[in-house]
Design a protein around this motif. Structure first.
Motif, PDB file in Angstrom:
ATOM      1  N   HIS A 115       0.841  -1.198   0.000  1.00 42.44           N
ATOM      2  CA  HIS A 115       0.000   0.000   0.000  1.00 42.44           C
ATOM      3  C   HIS A 115       0.879   1.252   0.000  1.00 42.44           C
TER       4      HIS A 115
ATOM      5  N   SER B 187       0.780   3.832   1.589  1.00 44.06           N
ATOM      6  CA  SER B 187       0.981   4.433   2.908  1.00 44.06           C
ATOM      7  C   SER B 187       2.035   3.702   3.740  1.00 44.06           C
TER       8      SER B 187
ATOM      9  N   PHE C  76       2.427   1.898   8.731  1.00 41.02           N
ATOM     10  CA  PHE C  76       1.761   2.812   7.805  1.00 41.02           C
ATOM     11  C   PHE C  76       1.831   4.250   8.334  1.00 41.02           C
ATOM     12  N   TRP C  77       1.709   5.192   7.407  1.00 36.73           N
ATOM     13  CA  TRP C  77       1.725   6.605   7.784  1.00 36.73           C
ATOM     14  C   TRP C  77       0.339   7.014   8.301  1.00 36.73           C
ATOM     15  N   THR C  78      -0.016   6.481   9.455  1.00 40.82           N
ATOM     16  CA  THR C  78      -1.253   6.882  10.111  1.00 40.82           C
ATOM     17  C   THR C  78      -1.092   8.293  10.678  1.00 40.82           C
TER      18      THR C  78
ATOM     19  N   ARG D 233       2.235  10.499  11.794  1.00 39.59           N
ATOM     20  CA  ARG D 233       2.474  11.852  11.280  1.00 39.59           C
ATOM     21  C   ARG D 233       2.551  12.905  12.389  1.00 39.59           C
TER      22      ARG D 233
ATOM     23  N   TRP E 119      -9.282   7.215   8.504  1.00 38.25           N
ATOM     24  CA  TRP E 119      -8.023   7.823   8.944  1.00 38.25           C
ATOM     25  C   TRP E 119      -8.171   9.334   9.081  1.00 38.25           C
TER      26      TRP E 119
ATOM     27  N   SER F 171      -7.762  12.900   8.754  1.00 41.58           N
ATOM     28  CA  SER F 171      -7.112  13.626   7.657  1.00 41.58           C
ATOM     29  C   SER F 171      -7.436  15.109   7.755  1.00 41.58           C
TER      30      SER F 171
END
Length: 739
Positions: free
Chosen positions: A47, A49, A445-447, A451, A689, A691
């Protein structure tokens, strides 16, 4: 095709990865009802991410540790593993030496992997314990309120939650199932560690075949499978306690309550009965005005409950609200008044439909797990109070009869879990995450949590390492073979902590000289010698003995309340608890009471009641980018269900992108017009997620995470549990440029 075994929190499976990293997934052959959530795994390995290299937030790298509101908005610099581990170890040592180990918060929530060795929470706690300890969290977001209040009522929450009356006893003996919050089938596929055989769908189907009457008390019809012909009582959200009190009042006035049971097995009933009649009587008419259920229906339900073998079940969701202690306490009290606690198919249940292992046949063999060691630091917080802790160090708060102070946290270490999924008021949580000097996160993952970190360490998924897994009471221990190579430079948590332990001089204490594979062999062999580990690994699974009896909660207590006395101060069911009454909490007195939610004061401005329940397309926020999760989106956003009358009044049609908002924040969602939610209610699942769109003047989540709308307050001074299930909102068509 070479399919190899593995498992997940939503079920066991066989898998193979092709040269491009795309997975073929086949459900475990022993599973009678595999879940479509398995499809979310097919794109997980590659994925976009995925985090493929260690990364340091630019502001932290250039300016050093310190509070920083740029977290969540800053860029990252990829570094080597040696540099990342050196920086992390140096920072851990600095915080420990300058401020003490209580200044480190170990924030893992434990859902990262179904594996018992590569269990992120266990790995993190074992590591932090070897370097002197950490401030920990206590209880869960799922049923943390119940974990605190149940011991005051019946003495042992584990018995109620994990050893409740079995579905076998219900389908064989129950005549009427009264389901407060329903029995939502979407949740029964999930259990920590996994479920190899999903049997709850079959038990739910048996309810209809057995002719069991079901009363669904919920504002959402789909909280019970549509195949069950139930009486739907579309209650006003948050008023279940008022309905229970109205039923209780009817039982007393018509002489339908079991006085002998109340005298022999309970204490404090007289105080509760006085409350029913003191001041304004809590009769069916009173309850009807609050719940918006007709008084005649309340009276009829009370009579039917008294005339039938009745099981009262309360979902975990009802205790994730303000004053969430009350529906649990009132439900047990109502069951006690019927006198059926301890009878086959009767009494009280908690969590049917909330988790896949509640009421199911299970193994009592236990499974091997990684020892975590002993935490020398005694400081802790209730798990849902993390933002309070970070924003208000030193502030006093009440919890379960004690007065405590929030510790001063300088470093947050998160491995496993995503607080930007399960916490409330995410804009406030963003501010809180700006306070520590350093935040370290392990993530595949870049959750949103990644971040908002300073040091981001990429970890493997359970498909990229070896382990073994089994859920609570699972029928099988699954050998979790490695399906694919790690993505990029990702390492497992054990390897990362071993590297840090070496730099901090505690490598031997942490690893005990074992590799990850050697730990698997060691843990298995200490648990069982036959079959051998190699035989188990080759077979791919070990079937465990399953208890198929018709287990009945509190049957032993009913048979002999002296010999099998409950672990409460009285040894009885405490309808009134002198202990809780002695705490003097206005928001949680010593017996069940009706307390109107404080948010109702805003109903004039925000007339729609939001239900932020669990999704049916994923576990929490995990693999939100997977095919099953994405198929449930509307216009690329999380779907919000709204009643046709409420949609018409706002000019909303199916597929519209809408703005959902209140004073705490706003999010975008895709509208689904449905009569399966009662008028005045909207339903937006958790897990999209987070955002945030930082270019706008007001906070806005583009993906549809409802926790930008839920208040960050505890259930009460008793449990300080999560209250993320409900919020008051308004909904309008979004007219701006879509982010």
């Amino acid at each position: 095709m070479t399919l190899r075994p593995n498992t997940s929190h939503w079920g066991a499976f066989l898998a193979e990865a092709d040269a491009d990293g795309r997975l073929t997934i086949v459900p475990h052959p022993a599973d009678p009802a595999p879940t479509p959530l398995l499809d979310n795994l097919t794109t997980a390995l590659t994925h976009p991410s995925r985090i493929t290299a260690p990364a340091i937030r630019r502001g932290w790298l250039e300016n050093g540790p310190g509070s920083d509101d740029r977290r969540g908005r800053d860029s990252y610099v990829e570094v080597s593993w040696d540099e990342a581990l050196d920086l992390t170890a140096r920072e851990l040592a600095r915080i420990r030496d300058e401020h003490g180990n209580q200044a480190i918060y170990g924030g893992s929530y434990g859902w990262a992997s179904a594996g018992r060795f590569h269990h992120a929470q266990s790995q993190l706690r074992r590591f932090l314990n070897t370097i002197g300890g950490f401030t920990a969290s206590r209880n869960t977001y799922s049923f943390g309120t119940s974990q605190v209040v149940l011991p005051h009522i019946v003495g042992d929450y584990q018995q109620v939650v994990h050893r409740g009356t079995s579905w076998r006893s219900i389908t064989a003996n129950t005549e009427l199932l009264v389901a407060f919050g329903g029995v939502p089938a979407k949740n029964v596929f999930v259990t920590p560690g996994g479920v190899t055989r999903h049997t709850t769908p079959g038990h739910l189907a048996e309810l209809s075949r057995a002719g069991i009457e079901v009363a669904l008390v919920s504002p959402i019809r789909t909280d019970l499978p549509s195949t069950i012909d139930a009486q739907w009582l579309p209650i006003r959200p948050g008023t279940d306690v008022a309905l229970m009190l109205g039923i209780a009042h009817t039982l007393v006035t018509e002489g339908l309550h079991d006085k002998d049971f109340l005298d022999r097995y309970c204490t404090g009933y007289a105080e509760f009965e006085r409350y029913l009649f003191d001041g304004v009587p809590k009769d069916a008419t009173w309850a009807s005005a609050i719940t918006e259920i007709p008084a005649a229906d309340i009276v009829a339900l009370a009579r039917k409950m008294a005339a039938s073998r009745t099981m009262i079940t309360v979902t975990w969701s009802l205790q994730r609200t303000e004053y969430g202690e009350q529906p649990i306490w009132a439900g047990i009290t109502l069951a006690a008044m019927l006198g059926q606690i301890g009878l086959p198919g009767g009494g009280f249940g908690h969590g049917y439909g909330s988790m896949g292992d509640v009421g199911t046949d299970g193994s009592r063999a236990g499974v091997p797990a990684l020892p975590q060691g002993v935490n020398p630091v005694t400081e802790f917080i209730p798990v849902a109070r993390i933002a309070d802790m970070l924003l208000h160090p030193g502030e006093e708060y009440s919890y379960n009869g004690s007065e405590r102070r929030y510790p001063g946290i300088r470093l947050v270490y998160w491995a496993g879990g995503n607080p930007f999924h399960h916490h409330q008021d995410l804009n406030r949580l963003r501010r809180a995450f700006g306070r520590p000097e350093t935040i370290v996160v392990h993530e595949p993952f870049w959750t949103a949590t990644a971040r908002h970190a300073d040091i981001v360490l990429p970890v493997t998924t359970s498909l990229e390492r070896e382990d073994f897994g089994a859920g609570r009471g699972d029928s099988h221990l699954i050998a979790m073979h490695q399906i694919a190579a790690p993505a990029g430079l990702a390492r497992d948590d054990y390897a990362i902590f071993a590297g840090l332990a070496a730099r901090l001089g505690v490598e031997d204490a942490y690893t005990e000289g074992r590799t990850a594979r050697e730990w698997l062999e060691h843990l298995y062999s200490a648990w069982r010698t036959e079959p051998s580990f190699s035989e188990f690994w080759e077979a791919g699974a070990l079937e465990l003995p399953v208890d198929e009896s018709e287990h009945v909660l509190f049957a032993d207590f009913r048979a002999d309340p002296e010999r099998a006395a409950l672990p409460t101060p009285s040894g009885r069911i405490e309808i009134t608890s002198k202990t809780v009454a002695g705490f003097g909490y206005a928001d949680c007195p010593g017996h069940p009471v009706w307390l109107a939610p404080s948010s109702w004061a805003d109903a004039g401005r925000f007339p729609l009641h939001l239900i932020a329940n669990q999704p049916n397309t994923r576990l929490h926020s995990q693999l939100d980018g997977g095919p099953t999760s994405q198929a449930g989106k509307v216009a690329g956003r999380e779907a919000i269900r709204i009643h046709p009358a409420d949609a018409t009044a706002r000019g909303i049609t199916d597929g519209d992108v809408v703005r959902v908002f209140n004073d705490l924040g706003a999010c975008l969602a895709g509208a689904v017009v449905s009569a399966e939610v009662r008028q005045g209610v909207v339903q937006l699942p958790t897990g999209a997620w987070f955002s945030p769109v930082d270019s706008l003047d007001e906070p806005l989540c583009a993906a549809g995470n409802p926790n930008v709308l839920t208040a960050d307050r505890g259930t009460s001074n008793l449990a300080q549990g999560c209250t993320g299930q409900h919020a008051l909102v308004e909904v309008e068509i979004y007219s701006g440029e879509l982010p």
